[in-house]
Scaffold this active site. Structure first.
Site, PDB file in Angstrom:
ATOM      1  N   SER A  51       6.463  -5.614  13.825  1.00  0.00           N
ATOM      2  CA  SER A  51       5.928  -5.866  12.485  1.00  0.00           C
ATOM      3  C   SER A  51       6.940  -5.625  11.372  1.00  0.00           C
ATOM      4  O   SER A  51       6.592  -5.690  10.194  1.00  0.00           O
ATOM      5  CB  SER A  51       4.706  -4.965  12.242  1.00  0.00           C
ATOM      6  OG  SER A  51       5.055  -3.607  12.385  1.00  0.00           O
ATOM      7  N   THR A 154       3.454  -1.855   8.224  1.00  0.00           N
ATOM      8  CA  THR A 154       4.601  -1.764   7.324  1.00  0.00           C
ATOM      9  C   THR A 154       5.319  -0.447   7.546  1.00  0.00           C
ATOM     10  O   THR A 154       4.692   0.586   7.769  1.00  0.00           O
ATOM     11  CB  THR A 154       4.117  -1.817   5.865  1.00  0.00           C
ATOM     12  OG1 THR A 154       3.458  -3.061   5.640  1.00  0.00           O
ATOM     13  CG2 THR A 154       5.269  -1.647   4.887  1.00  0.00           C
ATOM     14  N   THR A 172       8.314  -5.175   5.871  1.00  0.00           N
ATOM     15  CA  THR A 172       7.361  -5.674   6.862  1.00  0.00           C
ATOM     16  C   THR A 172       7.562  -7.167   7.095  1.00  0.00           C
ATOM     17  O   THR A 172       8.039  -7.881   6.211  1.00  0.00           O
ATOM     18  CB  THR A 172       5.910  -5.427   6.410  1.00  0.00           C
ATOM     19  OG1 THR A 172       5.008  -5.828   7.430  1.00  0.00           O
ATOM     20  CG2 THR A 172       5.598  -6.180   5.136  1.00  0.00           C
ATOM     21  N   ARG A 182       2.092 -16.374   2.859  1.00  0.00           N
ATOM     22  CA  ARG A 182       1.219 -15.212   2.589  1.00  0.00           C
ATOM     23  C   ARG A 182       2.082 -13.989   2.286  1.00  0.00           C
ATOM     24  O   ARG A 182       3.048 -13.703   2.964  1.00  0.00           O
ATOM     25  CB  ARG A 182       0.317 -14.947   3.790  1.00  0.00           C
ATOM     26  CG  ARG A 182      -0.611 -13.734   3.637  1.00  0.00           C
ATOM     27  CD  ARG A 182      -0.038 -12.486   4.269  1.00  0.00           C
ATOM     28  NE  ARG A 182      -0.994 -11.364   4.227  1.00  0.00           N
ATOM     29  CZ  ARG A 182      -0.676 -10.116   4.558  1.00  0.00           C
ATOM     30  NH1 ARG A 182       0.549  -9.807   4.948  1.00  0.00           N
ATOM     31  NH2 ARG A 182      -1.587  -9.168   4.495  1.00  0.00           N
ATOM     32  N   VAL A 183       1.722 -13.261   1.248  1.00  0.00           N
ATOM     33  CA  VAL A 183       2.387 -12.012   0.885  1.00  0.00           C
ATOM     34  C   VAL A 183       1.338 -10.921   0.792  1.00  0.00           C
ATOM     35  O   VAL A 183       0.273 -11.127   0.204  1.00  0.00           O
ATOM     36  CB  VAL A 183       3.138 -12.145  -0.459  1.00  0.00           C
ATOM     37  CG1 VAL A 183       3.723 -10.803  -0.884  1.00  0.00           C
ATOM     38  CG2 VAL A 183       4.240 -13.190  -0.351  1.00  0.00           C
ATOM     39  N   GLY A 184       1.618  -9.772   1.373  1.00  0.00           N
ATOM     40  CA  GLY A 184       0.689  -8.645   1.327  1.00  0.00           C
ATOM     41  C   GLY A 184       1.028  -7.666   0.225  1.00  0.00           C
ATOM     42  O   GLY A 184       1.669  -8.007  -0.775  1.00  0.00           O
ATOM     43  N   ASP A 185       0.621  -6.425   0.409  1.00  0.00           N
ATOM     44  CA  ASP A 185       0.817  -5.413  -0.634  1.00  0.00           C
ATOM     45  C   ASP A 185       2.223  -4.842  -0.672  1.00  0.00           C
ATOM     46  O   ASP A 185       2.638  -4.281  -1.693  1.00  0.00           O
ATOM     47  CB  ASP A 185      -0.166  -4.258  -0.418  1.00  0.00           C
ATOM     48  CG  ASP A 185       0.166  -3.488   0.847  1.00  0.00           C
ATOM     49  OD1 ASP A 185       0.042  -4.069   1.945  1.00  0.00           O
ATOM     50  OD2 ASP A 185       0.573  -2.316   0.754  1.00  0.00           O
ATOM     51  N   THR A 205       0.456   1.260   4.204  1.00  0.00           N
ATOM     52  CA  THR A 205       0.567   0.357   5.344  1.00  0.00           C
ATOM     53  C   THR A 205      -0.833  -0.066   5.742  1.00  0.00           C
ATOM     54  O   THR A 205      -1.787   0.700   5.583  1.00  0.00           O
ATOM     55  CB  THR A 205       1.286   1.026   6.528  1.00  0.00           C
ATOM     56  OG1 THR A 205       1.312   0.121   7.643  1.00  0.00           O
ATOM     57  CG2 THR A 205       0.581   2.301   6.972  1.00  0.00           C
ATOM     58  N   GLY A 206      -0.966  -1.276   6.244  1.00  0.00           N
ATOM     59  CA  GLY A 206      -2.287  -1.752   6.648  1.00  0.00           C
ATOM     60  C   GLY A 206      -2.560  -3.148   6.130  1.00  0.00           C
ATOM     61  O   GLY A 206      -1.635  -3.930   5.883  1.00  0.00           O
ATOM     62  N   GLY A 208      -2.927  -5.629   3.654  1.00  0.00           N
ATOM     63  CA  GLY A 208      -2.510  -5.705   2.259  1.00  0.00           C
ATOM     64  C   GLY A 208      -3.564  -6.236   1.316  1.00  0.00           C
ATOM     65  O   GLY A 208      -3.688  -5.783   0.173  1.00  0.00           O
TER      66      GLY A 208
END
Length: 319
Positions: A51, A154, A172, A182-185, A205-206, A208
């Site tokens: 990841s 992450t 990450t 796609r973009v997370g937090d 982490t997790g 997002g």
């Protein structure tokens, strides 16, 4: 002479070797930013971590898109990248961007081009092992619908150096089989990370999409600024928000937060079983495991030898 305080904490078992490296640097009076970067680069370079970085699993089109961020707690300078490709160390690009007042958060082709033009190491980030796992998942998809892959781990890292400076970073490859772009937090200030050397820092982490709904990292730093210990700030921020999301959104994904204040005290909160690594001037690097508690107080204990052995087996198991 009084020993100066220093400390570092990072998400997941995968960060432990990096925490060991960062703790060695901090003990030798290295800067917090250098320690965070070295820690995360160690994780990014290890091909078995699915990841983060090299060996990270790709999006649904078979492309490894990485997100990363860096924040200097002294100046509040931030740099971030989203959807960067073919770059060995996304964290180093994010840290370089933090030196810019403008254009410090770059995404996609623009982020990749910046890395190429500024001499960062470029490579094909899709390893044969990750490609094989992607192809295997494609076959499964033809037969049944798929929910979000649960490997969205992450690496988030915090460091406090002997001068009192703090830094935080994240890196990450995001959700496996995510939609392109796609973009997370992780690269988003206040959600995936935040640092203020006068107060402390936090990283997430997790999933997002759910962490972003609560700006969780900033919320923890805000609570520390109001006088809460890192552990209390994590508990008070995470568990009520988990309950709020369940009540108002109808569901909540997995997420975990780490924090450290300017005194080197640390805290963790999580809604799943969560491992992390931490080291301070008073405590050598160790791997711990956190469990969410029904009463809203995180339970933390050392990992067992059996747990570690099983982790290593699963990490390198044949596909």
């Amino acid at each position: 002479m009084r020993q100066m305080k220093w400390g570092t904490i990072a998400t997941w078992r995968m960060a432990h070797d990096g925490v060991v490296k960062a703790s060695d640097l901090l003990a030798q009076q290295a800067q917090a930013g250098d320690a965070v970067e070295a820690l995360i680069k160690t994780v990014e370079a290890y091909p078995y971590y699915k990841s983060v970085g090299y060996g990270g699993l790709p999006n649904e089109e078979g492309v490894v898109e990485m997100d990363a961020a860096f924040m200097d707690g002294d100046t509040l300078a931030q740099g971030a990248v989203g959807g960067i490709q073919n770059v060995k160390h996304a964290i180093s690009v994010a840290r370089a961007l933090a030196k810019y007042h403008y254009n410090s958060f770059r995404v996609g082709e623009g982020a990749t081009k910046f890395a190429l033009l500024h001499g960062f190491e470029m490579t094909n980030m899709l390893t044969p092992r990750a490609k094989a796992e992607w192809q295997k998942r494609l076959q499964v998809l033809r037969q049944q619908p798929m929910t979000a892959y649960d490997g969205h781990d992450t690496v988030g890292a915090i460091a406090l150096d002997q001068t009192g400076s703090m830094a935080v970073g994240t890196s990450t490859s995001g959700l496996f089989m995510k939609k392109a772009g796609r973009v997370g937090d992780s690269p988003l200030s206040g959600s995936g990370y935040y640092a203020d050397s006068e107060i402390g820092a936090a990283a997430a982490t997790g999933l997002g999409e759910d962490i972003m709904k609560g700006c969780m990292s900033y919320e923890i730093v805000r609570r520390m600024a109001a006088g809460a210990t890192p552990q209390a700030a994590c508990d008070q921020a995470v568990y009520p928000f988990v309950a709020k999301l369940k009540a108002r959104y109808g569901k909540v994904g997995e997420f975990s937060l780490i924090a450290m204040n300017h005194n080197g005290e640390w805290g963790v909160a999580t809604n799943v079983e969560f491992t992390f690594s931490v080291a301070t001037a008073d405590q050598p690097a160790q791997i711990l495991i956190a469990h969410p508690a029904a009463e809203g107080q995180t339970k933390i204990e050392p990992v067992s030898e059996a747990w570690l052995a099983n982790y290593e087996r699963e990490l390198k198991a044949p596909l």
